[in-house]
Design a protein around this motif. Structure first.
Motif, PDB file in Angstrom:
ATOM      1  N   SER A   1      44.516  45.183  47.429  1.00  0.00           N
ATOM      2  CA  SER A   1      45.832  44.934  48.037  1.00  0.00           C
ATOM      3  C   SER A   1      46.995  45.332  47.137  1.00  0.00           C
ATOM      4  O   SER A   1      48.139  45.302  47.577  1.00  0.00           O
ATOM      5  CB  SER A   1      45.959  43.450  48.400  1.00  0.00           C
ATOM      6  OG  SER A   1      46.061  42.672  47.231  1.00  0.00           O
TER       7      SER A   1
ATOM      8  N   SER B   1      41.233  41.703  44.224  1.00  0.00           N
ATOM      9  CA  SER B   1      42.478  41.649  45.011  1.00  0.00           C
ATOM     10  C   SER B   1      43.512  42.676  44.549  1.00  0.00           C
ATOM     11  O   SER B   1      44.137  43.319  45.403  1.00  0.00           O
ATOM     12  CB  SER B   1      43.054  40.232  45.041  1.00  0.00           C
ATOM     13  OG  SER B   1      43.457  39.800  43.767  1.00  0.00           O
TER      14      SER B   1
ATOM     15  N   MET C   1      36.314  40.500  51.871  1.00  0.00           N
ATOM     16  CA  MET C   1      37.097  41.555  51.220  1.00  0.00           C
ATOM     17  C   MET C   1      36.897  42.904  51.907  1.00  0.00           C
ATOM     18  O   MET C   1      37.850  43.664  52.098  1.00  0.00           O
ATOM     19  CB  MET C   1      36.707  41.664  49.750  1.00  0.00           C
ATOM     20  CG  MET C   1      37.193  40.536  48.902  1.00  0.00           C
ATOM     21  SD  MET C   1      36.598  40.742  47.208  1.00  0.00           S
ATOM     22  CE  MET C   1      36.862  39.099  46.587  1.00  0.00           C
TER      23      MET C   1
ATOM     24  N   SER D   1      37.767  37.530  42.928  1.00  0.00           N
ATOM     25  CA  SER D   1      39.044  37.734  43.625  1.00  0.00           C
ATOM     26  C   SER D   1      40.117  38.230  42.659  1.00  0.00           C
ATOM     27  O   SER D   1      40.983  39.009  43.052  1.00  0.00           O
ATOM     28  CB  SER D   1      39.502  36.449  44.317  1.00  0.00           C
ATOM     29  OG  SER D   1      39.982  35.507  43.387  1.00  0.00           O
TER      30      SER D   1
ATOM     31  N   GLN E   1      45.785  38.085  44.132  1.00  0.00           N
ATOM     32  CA  GLN E   1      45.744  37.047  45.157  1.00  0.00           C
ATOM     33  C   GLN E   1      44.606  36.097  44.821  1.00  0.00           C
ATOM     34  O   GLN E   1      43.812  36.356  43.945  1.00  0.00           O
ATOM     35  CB  GLN E   1      45.512  37.661  46.543  1.00  0.00           C
ATOM     36  CG  GLN E   1      46.612  38.579  46.987  1.00  0.00           C
ATOM     37  CD  GLN E   1      46.277  39.275  48.297  1.00  0.00           C
ATOM     38  OE1 GLN E   1      45.139  39.332  48.726  1.00  0.00           O
ATOM     39  NE2 GLN E   1      47.301  39.816  48.938  1.00  0.00           N
TER      40      GLN E   1
END
Length: 135
Positions: free
Chosen positions: A91, A87, A27, A83, A95
């Protein structure tokens, strides 16, 4: 079921938490724009496996294979939650396994297999050391 209750759960959860180094490195490199380097991830998996095998194999853990299977399963659960949290932050969108729920089973199975292999190697280390727990 009684054996599962007698497992050393703080050790299991600690080993699972240690394994989170691998997705965290992924990450961090992804967030910093660095390309993912597969040898680094593979190297981390090997180092984590060696630590798991050493910690369990060089101590008097009564059920090394089950201990590391549950460490693998716990890692899979932690990784899935991590995650799911990180995520969207990194982002902007969900995800990983939570974005594709059918993959959660595959994650847990592969991490349990990883734990089983490490557990068998830890058991071998214990046997080589002469440790055989009383049943």
């Amino acid at each position: 079921m009684d054996v599962i209750k007698k497992l050393h759960w703080p050790l299991i959860l600690g080993l699972a938490a240690l394994a989170l180094v691998q997705p965290l490195v992924g990450m961090i490199t992804s967030a910093s724009g660095m390309p993912a380097v597969p040898p680094v991830r593979a190297g981390l998996a090997i180092v984590i496996s060696i630590v798991w095998i050493a910690v369990v194999g060089l101590t008097r853990v009564r059920h090394p294979v089950l201990t590391l299977i549950f460490a693998g399963l716990s890692y899979g659960a932690f990784e899935t939650v991590l995650s799911g949290i990180m995520s969207p932050v990194l982002s902007g969108e969900l995800q990983g396994p939570l974005a594709m729920p059918w993959t959660i089973v595959a994650v847990l199975i592969s991490d349990a297999i990883w734990g089983a292999i490490a557990g068998l190697l830890a058991l071998a280390v214990q046997r080589l050391r002469g440790f055989r727990p009383q049943q």
